[in-house]
Scaffold this motif. Sequence first.
Motif, PDB file in Angstrom:
ATOM      1  N   ASP A   1       0.830  -1.205   0.000  1.00 35.65           N
ATOM      2  CA  ASP A   1       0.000   0.000   0.000  1.00 35.65           C
ATOM      3  C   ASP A   1       0.866   1.258   0.000  1.00 35.65           C
ATOM      4  O   ASP A   1       0.623   2.222   0.727  1.00 35.65           O
ATOM      5  CB  ASP A   1      -0.955  -0.012   1.217  1.00 35.65           C
ATOM      6  N   MET A   2       1.926   1.202  -0.844  1.00 38.99           N
ATOM      7  CA  MET A   2       2.863   2.326  -0.902  1.00 38.99           C
ATOM      8  C   MET A   2       2.241   3.531  -1.589  1.00 38.99           C
ATOM      9  O   MET A   2       1.418   3.383  -2.494  1.00 38.99           O
ATOM     10  CB  MET A   2       4.086   1.956  -1.762  1.00 38.99           C
ATOM     11  N   GLY A   3       2.705   4.704  -1.203  1.00 40.01           N
ATOM     12  CA  GLY A   3       2.488   5.893  -2.004  1.00 40.01           C
ATOM     13  C   GLY A   3       3.649   5.982  -2.983  1.00 40.01           C
ATOM     14  O   GLY A   3       4.776   5.688  -2.623  1.00 40.01           O
ATOM     15  N   MET A   4       3.374   6.357  -4.241  1.00 39.58           N
ATOM     16  CA  MET A   4       4.453   6.364  -5.232  1.00 39.58           C
ATOM     17  C   MET A   4       4.488   7.651  -6.026  1.00 39.58           C
ATOM     18  O   MET A   4       3.443   8.192  -6.385  1.00 39.58           O
ATOM     19  CB  MET A   4       4.264   5.205  -6.208  1.00 39.58           C
ATOM     20  N   LEU A   5       5.714   8.115  -6.282  1.00 38.76           N
ATOM     21  CA  LEU A   5       5.913   9.246  -7.181  1.00 38.76           C
ATOM     22  C   LEU A   5       6.789   8.736  -8.320  1.00 38.76           C
ATOM     23  O   LEU A   5       7.947   8.374  -8.101  1.00 38.76           O
ATOM     24  CB  LEU A   5       6.600  10.399  -6.440  1.00 38.76           C
TER      25      LEU A   5
END
Lengths: 259, 450
Positions: A200-204
């Motif tokens: 459930d990572m946040g990614m850029l």
Amino acid sequence: MSILEIRNLHASVADQPILKGIDLTIRSGETHAMMGPNGSGKSTLAYILAGHPAYTPTAGQVIFDGMDLLDMAADERSRAGLFLAFQYPASVPGVTLAKFLRATINSRRKAENPDDKGISIPEFRRLLKQKMDMLGIDHKMAGRYLNEGFSGGEKKRVEILQMATVEPQIAIMDETDSGLDIDALRVVAEGSKRLQEELDMGMLVITHYQRILDYIQPDYVHIMLDGRIVESGGPEMALKLEESGYDWIREKYGVVEKV
Amino acid sequence: MSNYVITQLQITQLPNYIIMNTFTKEAVKELSASLNEPEWMLEFRLRAFVVYENTPMPTTKDEAWRRTNLRFMPWDEFGPSINGDAAVDAEVPSFLGEQLTEDEVGGSLLQIDGVTKQYELSDELREQGVIFCDMSTAVTEYPDLIQKYFMTEGVRPDEGKFAALHAAFWRGGTFLYVPRNVQANAPLHTVLWSVNGKTFTHTLVVLEEGSEAVFMDEYASADNDKSGLHNGAVELLVQDNASLIYAGLQDFGTNVWQLNHERGRVGRYGRLDWVTSMMGTRLTKAFQTLDLDGPGGWGRMSGIFFTNGRQHLDLDTQQNHNAPDTTSDLLYKGALREKSRTVWQGMIKALPGSQRIDGFQANRNLMLDKTARADSIPGLEIEADDVICTHASAIGQLDPEEIFYLMSRGIPRETAVEMSVQGFFDPLMRRIPFEGVRNRIFDRIVEKIY
């Protein structure tokens, strides 16, 4: 639930202002794509967030889960859950990939508990084998010196292997797609996507191309120009860029292309 | 015993800053008598003493000594090691006794100030005919072998002022002899611990034709206020088809000044794998020479050093290809901190007719502080035409991108620096076939980083 909040961030490299006021919030589970022409400041944003000593923040704030990120050393940021997949990872002669990955795990365990003896060798071998298989990396790579003589594709896979090993909350991928052939791109992009879902990572995702976004499926697409985010939208924005390039953006914001 | 030539030199007036009046002819006699030596060894010592007296003190005008000035040595604090002043009851740090090889050692020797404190040799090795004992015992028990090999083929008393001083005042050290076609079935390990700061140890290894052995030779002392001198010699004689792995590990306190002569000789199809680790001393000047005397001979020299504080380390290496079809491979790597200084001066020589030789030398230095200084001087003297001889030297710093990269994965700066320094030495560590030796060296490297 993690939140990375970038507020009015300004930054310089060698006294040259590069970032001129970035505002962006990334939450767990969200995927943001950052696009924009060369020299717009995308990689500088990545380095500033990771804490590279050559990049100096000059104004603004970055808050990561309530902590002031810009006050933290690069290793603290990583242990707090921030990860940068480098566009051009350094090579570390004399340090094998296996030794390096063990050190990344043990540094975390030691920070939690100073008396920790580190991961056992059998446990580490199991973990490493499993993650390498997921990314289609030859087990022999574990004994090679980190990034030394690795092909472009091997380097990028190994970056994702590191991400899989340290399991961050927020990951920044700096042009992970550059220099990859179509098969390597698929393995790397699918691996990242799977990790994002698992953790459930946040990614850029910093990129020039739609290709990687086909796999990663961003929720938001931002366009950076001359140190600012000038447009933000949904996935359709990336498709528009793919069709029309950046000229309409430059025209709209009156920025002359640097040659 | 074969006689070496005593070069008749003008007796040179010693510069008046050098007070070495404890190194006298009477002291030679006293030392020899205290060791109950046979007449021939006393005569050997006295002849060497004449060479010593007749050899002028090297100065910075001599090429080999250009970068090491002996003027600053506390000569008046040095002296010979005569019975009565050896600290035989001193405690020796327990780690020194630890086994360095995966295989159990077949022989071990512990000496303090040149006096044997503990000694063991397995029955199996005895049955194989392997001789492993302290040098003084060897003089008494194996006079024929010692007269034949002691300072005749390896280091000779007339090689220099300090080779002569050593020949006159040597005391303690190890004799290892492996007879023809015997493969010593277990490694051998000597620890030479120094307390009184007067060490003149001698290592003599003789591997007869077709024999094999592994020998770990450790020299160490604690830091001490009083200056000490280590004037040692190492002779490694590897005859035809024989194979020796020799690791000389030096970790003296920084009160010790070291002047060493070391030579390996390799016969036809012989192999010498020679590892040197130097971590201690205030000053070291060592001459390390590899002579490949027989066709097909192979020699590898691997050097690891790490200096800090005001340490001064000057290594003079030579790879002499005295026969065709010989191979030498030298890699010396050093890390430097603070105001320390290192010099590596290497030479590959090929005699006329030494065709089809392959000689390699490389020296790399890692400067951890801007205040340190490393000189790296490779050299070739080739008198044959069908040869491959290569040399490389480099001086570099820690790469900040590398440190940042490691830190960006959560590794604290200190650990990142350690990993990077260890990484620098890793290609050398891979040449050392024993985990215990690698760990010993690693531990010292990590201790020295901060």
